[in-house]
Design a protein around this motif. Sequence first.
Motif, PDB file in Angstrom:
ATOM      1  N   UNK A  45       0.838  -1.205   0.000  1.00  0.00           N
ATOM      2  CA  UNK A  45       0.000   0.000   0.000  1.00  0.00           C
ATOM      3  C   UNK A  45       0.872   1.254   0.000  1.00  0.00           C
ATOM      4  N   UNK A  46       1.836   1.285   0.909  1.00  0.00           N
ATOM      5  CA  UNK A  46       2.728   2.446   0.975  1.00  0.00           C
ATOM      6  C   UNK A  46       3.418   2.648  -0.365  1.00  0.00           C
ATOM      7  N   UNK A  47       3.840   1.555  -0.941  1.00  0.00           N
ATOM      8  CA  UNK A  47       4.552   1.618  -2.201  1.00  0.00           C
ATOM      9  C   UNK A  47       3.651   2.136  -3.315  1.00  0.00           C
ATOM     10  N   UNK A  48       2.395   1.689  -3.276  1.00  0.00           N
ATOM     11  CA  UNK A  48       1.466   2.134  -4.315  1.00  0.00           C
ATOM     12  C   UNK A  48       1.275   3.650  -4.235  1.00  0.00           C
ATOM     13  N   UNK A  63       3.336   5.712  -2.869  1.00  0.00           N
ATOM     14  CA  UNK A  63       4.657   6.232  -3.198  1.00  0.00           C
ATOM     15  C   UNK A  63       4.808   6.412  -4.706  1.00  0.00           C
ATOM     16  N   UNK A  64       4.400   5.390  -5.435  1.00  0.00           N
ATOM     17  CA  UNK A  64       4.553   5.435  -6.890  1.00  0.00           C
ATOM     18  C   UNK A  64       3.664   6.519  -7.500  1.00  0.00           C
ATOM     19  N   UNK A  65       2.436   6.592  -6.994  1.00  0.00           N
ATOM     20  CA  UNK A  65       1.527   7.620  -7.515  1.00  0.00           C
ATOM     21  C   UNK A  65       2.094   9.009  -7.283  1.00  0.00           C
ATOM     22  N   UNK A  66       2.618   9.169  -6.074  1.00  0.00           N
ATOM     23  CA  UNK A  66       3.170  10.464  -5.712  1.00  0.00           C
ATOM     24  C   UNK A  66       4.364  10.815  -6.596  1.00  0.00           C
ATOM     25  N   UNK A  67       5.062   9.781  -7.001  1.00  0.00           N
ATOM     26  CA  UNK A  67       6.297  10.018  -7.750  1.00  0.00           C
ATOM     27  C   UNK A  67       6.110   9.801  -9.253  1.00  0.00           C
ATOM     28  N   UNK A  68       4.867   9.871  -9.675  1.00  0.00           N
ATOM     29  CA  UNK A  68       4.560   9.653 -11.080  1.00  0.00           C
ATOM     30  C   UNK A  68       5.315  10.649 -11.962  1.00  0.00           C
ATOM     31  N   UNK A  69       5.289  11.907 -11.556  1.00  0.00           N
ATOM     32  CA  UNK A  69       5.960  12.938 -12.338  1.00  0.00           C
ATOM     33  C   UNK A  69       7.460  12.637 -12.455  1.00  0.00           C
ATOM     34  N   UNK A  70       8.018  12.220 -11.322  1.00  0.00           N
ATOM     35  CA  UNK A  70       9.447  11.883 -11.300  1.00  0.00           C
ATOM     36  C   UNK A  70       9.739  10.766 -12.317  1.00  0.00           C
ATOM     37  N   UNK A  88       9.497  -9.835   0.709  1.00  0.00           N
ATOM     38  CA  UNK A  88       8.457  -8.822   0.946  1.00  0.00           C
ATOM     39  C   UNK A  88       8.636  -7.666  -0.026  1.00  0.00           C
ATOM     40  N   UNK A  89       9.888  -7.217  -0.152  1.00  0.00           N
ATOM     41  CA  UNK A  89      10.171  -6.105  -1.052  1.00  0.00           C
ATOM     42  C   UNK A  89       9.785  -6.493  -2.474  1.00  0.00           C
ATOM     43  N   UNK A  90      10.136  -7.715  -2.831  1.00  0.00           N
ATOM     44  CA  UNK A  90       9.812  -8.178  -4.185  1.00  0.00           C
ATOM     45  C   UNK A  90       8.303  -8.129  -4.419  1.00  0.00           C
ATOM     46  N   UNK A  91       7.537  -8.688  -3.450  1.00  0.00           N
ATOM     47  CA  UNK A  91       6.085  -8.713  -3.613  1.00  0.00           C
ATOM     48  C   UNK A  91       5.516  -7.294  -3.667  1.00  0.00           C
ATOM     49  N   UNK A  92       6.014  -6.456  -2.733  1.00  0.00           N
ATOM     50  CA  UNK A  92       5.526  -5.084  -2.710  1.00  0.00           C
ATOM     51  C   UNK A  92       5.921  -4.360  -3.988  1.00  0.00           C
ATOM     52  N   UNK A  93       7.007  -4.824  -4.605  1.00  0.00           N
ATOM     53  CA  UNK A  93       7.528  -4.140  -5.782  1.00  0.00           C
ATOM     54  C   UNK A  93       6.773  -4.491  -7.059  1.00  0.00           C
ATOM     55  N   UNK A  94       6.016  -5.584  -6.997  1.00  0.00           N
ATOM     56  CA  UNK A  94       5.266  -5.960  -8.194  1.00  0.00           C
ATOM     57  C   UNK A  94       4.411  -4.791  -8.652  1.00  0.00           C
ATOM     58  N   UNK A  95       3.853  -4.087  -7.657  1.00  0.00           N
ATOM     59  CA  UNK A  95       2.995  -2.955  -7.993  1.00  0.00           C
ATOM     60  C   UNK A  95       3.825  -1.838  -8.636  1.00  0.00           C
ATOM     61  N   UNK A  96       5.066  -1.675  -8.149  1.00  0.00           N
ATOM     62  CA  UNK A  96       5.952  -0.669  -8.744  1.00  0.00           C
ATOM     63  C   UNK A  96       6.151  -0.978 -10.216  1.00  0.00           C
ATOM     64  N   UNK A  97       6.536  -2.225 -10.448  1.00  0.00           N
ATOM     65  CA  UNK A  97       6.859  -2.618 -11.813  1.00  0.00           C
ATOM     66  C   UNK A  97       5.653  -2.416 -12.725  1.00  0.00           C
ATOM     67  N   UNK A  98       4.476  -2.885 -12.253  1.00  0.00           N
ATOM     68  CA  UNK A  98       3.316  -2.790 -13.133  1.00  0.00           C
ATOM     69  C   UNK A  98       2.957  -1.329 -13.383  1.00  0.00           C
ATOM     70  N   UNK A  99       3.116  -0.469 -12.345  1.00  0.00           N
ATOM     71  CA  UNK A  99       2.814   0.952 -12.569  1.00  0.00           C
ATOM     72  C   UNK A  99       3.770   1.555 -13.579  1.00  0.00           C
ATOM     73  N   UNK A 100       5.060   1.337 -13.357  1.00  0.00           N
ATOM     74  CA  UNK A 100       6.062   1.949 -14.225  1.00  0.00           C
ATOM     75  C   UNK A 100       5.866   1.486 -15.665  1.00  0.00           C
ATOM     76  N   UNK A 101       5.523   0.205 -15.823  1.00  0.00           N
ATOM     77  CA  UNK A 101       5.339  -0.313 -17.166  1.00  0.00           C
ATOM     78  C   UNK A 101       4.150   0.344 -17.859  1.00  0.00           C
TER      79      UNK A 101
END
Lengths: 220, 554
Positions: B385-388, B390-397, B529-542
């Motif tokens: 959740x935090x990561x999700x 985080x990613x939204x917040x850093x979309x511009x970046x 845990x990081x890997x699982x939480x990161x799946x959302x990162x990867x899918x967002x960035x993609x």
Amino acid sequence: MTVLQLKDISYSYPTKRNVLQDINLNFEKGKIYSITGKSGGGKTTLLSLLAGLDVTTDGEVLFNGDDLDKIDRYKYRAKNVGVIFQSYNLLPSFTAAENITMSLDASGMRISKPQRKELINQLLDVVNLEREYAKVPVGHMSGGQQQRIAIARALCYGPDVILADEPTGNLDSDTQDDILEIFTRLAHDENKCVIIVTHSKEVAEVCDEQIRISKGRIIS
Amino acid sequence: MFIIKNATRNIKKALVRNILIGIIVLAIGVCSTIALAISNAATTLQENGLANTKITASISAIPVKMDSAATGTIQERRKALTESVSGQAVLTLDDYKKYADVSSVEGTYYSGTTSLNGPEDKAFVKYSTTEEDESEDDASQLAQRGGKASMDGGTVSVFKLASTDFAVTGYSSPTAMTEFQNGTKLISTDDAGEKEGAVFDFGTDNSEIIISDELASFNESKVGDEITLVNPQDNTITYTLKIVGIYTTAATDSDNASSMMGREMSFANPANAIYMNYETYARIFETVQSASAAAAAAAGEEGVTNFNPMEKQGVSFTYIFDNIENYEQFADQAATAGLDTEKYQIKSTDLTSFEASLTPLNNLKDFSNKLLWIVLAIGVVVLTIINAFNIRERKYEIGVYLGIGVNKAKVAMQFIVELLVVSLIAILIGVGAGAAASPSIANSLLEKQIATATAETATKTSNFGKDTGPIVQSLDTAAGQTSTGPDAMGGGPGGRAAAAAAPIEYVDSVDAAVNIQIVLELILAAALIVFLASLITVSSVMRYEPLRILADRT
Ligand SMILES: Nc1ncnc2c1ncn2[C@@H]1O[C@H](COP(=O)(O)OP(=O)(O)OP(=O)(O)O)[C@@H](O)[C@H]1O
Ligand SMILES: [Mg+2]
């Protein structure tokens, strides 16, 4: 020498058709180009295609004769083309030096720390900014200063092509002249290909070639 | 290169956010360290607790179900019991010795118990706690004891054996005298600090005995005295025995419910236990047995004569194994040597009590394992959740990175590296804190588990009179107690009764130390845990397209 070529380009957004139609253009090194035209005419769209930020619907964009569809667009953006966005697109919480360093790292250029510092200083000299600004977060700078950092960032890795979207839009006429001078020098003295999208007649007149777009077509 | 550099730059920039993530991971780290340490310690103890200890085991008859005996008249029940017990072939000392010849058995010891009476002239009398008890005549004592005995042993009251004074036990070797081995009983010292004799010698029929200090002072006997005891079936047969030592029962906290109960009932009073070597015992036992058979024949109660489990059982035989592996081989080897595994079972009280002693620890382990999974699951959810966000917040970046030509894989990697670095630092601090805290936390948790387990045992004890395996144990002890008297409550043949009555000594401290394995496991868990939480990162960035993001900004 032709560096960028647009061959029978047409482009549609998913929600808006024929934003660009049958565009054929050649861009050469050592020249500065202006693209003008009415708002909504498709200038920014054209620049995005040239920058490899978007893909044509029809036709091809050639860089040094290579179709952009067939080369790594990220690499192309990172090394061969410097884009100055209308809204600068800098990271406000990072300093000028950091913003520039990021682009340097992305381009894969390997230089030592002192060399990098020297390069950044030189770039700040080029864009007429005092060297102290290197350590200032970009978010704390004025629009004109940010504009110049964006230019410095686009130049730092020595790309052959420089694309600028309304680079003088929000600047006073003195600063506008400064910036224009930089672009002309880059084209004429450093043999770059500079393409500027602008609304300003003044700016367009300074350029070697003037391209006008209306409703997605080139009219002159 | 870009990834690492930019990741470190970003961690420093967004310190507050990263500290928040760090605190969450740290909490996960502390909890999982403690959980893993506990579970690890429990497993180690379980696996290694018996690895290098000798195991003792005995062979016993598998009790026959007596459902029909539970209902019906006393006569019917007695008949069913007689049939069920006499129907089983009972192992003799030679049988036991035969199975001991197999390779897995390291050694053996054995003992036998029977009952004798005091002499008619009352030159030597049994120890009794109450005045009235002593003044009572034999008849009323018999009635009293019989009544109590039947409560415990089913049909005991019908046998004259129940009225005997002393429980006489013979041991094959010092190792057989488990209570003297573990310090529950020892040769006493007199007021002058001198040892009162010593344990009898083994190997030959020497008529040497040792008696309890209570019995000795009750009869004013000393080391060197000779006493005479009488065959309970035939008072013309007497045995002259020589006291070579006086023993005392160490005061332990094992004065629990059942031994208190034993003291109340004079027939079962451990003070009336007399010990000798097996050879002396065997001679006495033979005469007791034949007198008993003669008496039964005279009374014409043939069916009942057969039912004297002690006569059949006679000996309690214990096998010693060097280690648990050997013990586990024994069943097969004994079967090959001729043991009927349908009728007999091999049981190790060491193993049973060891397993029982692990109950609280195992409960704690279960709890820890559950806790671990819950913590990890919560960790994944919260971090995702935090990561999700985080990613939204850093979309511009992200748009900026893509715009300057950093490819999506690198951008995603950079975000993952950021999370990973923060998590690893946090998890290492967490492991440190957890390692410091886990021994005391583990032990205080264990204390609570022991309290629970003890409460459960107390409930069982008050319900069934004893703790473990109520059905099987009570059948075993019932058969053993029929003729044995005092000792059945204290030591009992083969120690079965003792095992049932003795309080379980729970493993009450655990070495919840954190080792390299745990640290590595946790680092791995953090990475997961990081890997699982990161799946959302990867899918967002993609999903992100730089043009859209940067255009949105305009
Ligand atoms: N993401 C988009 N999706 C759909 N239509 C778009 C999108 N971006 C631009 N357009 C449309 O495409 C046309 C060309 O837009 P573009 O931004 O290229 O114009 P422009 O010439 O740069 O205008 P301006 O001078 O105002 O910047 C416009 O009609 C615009 O509405
Ligand atoms: Mg535009």
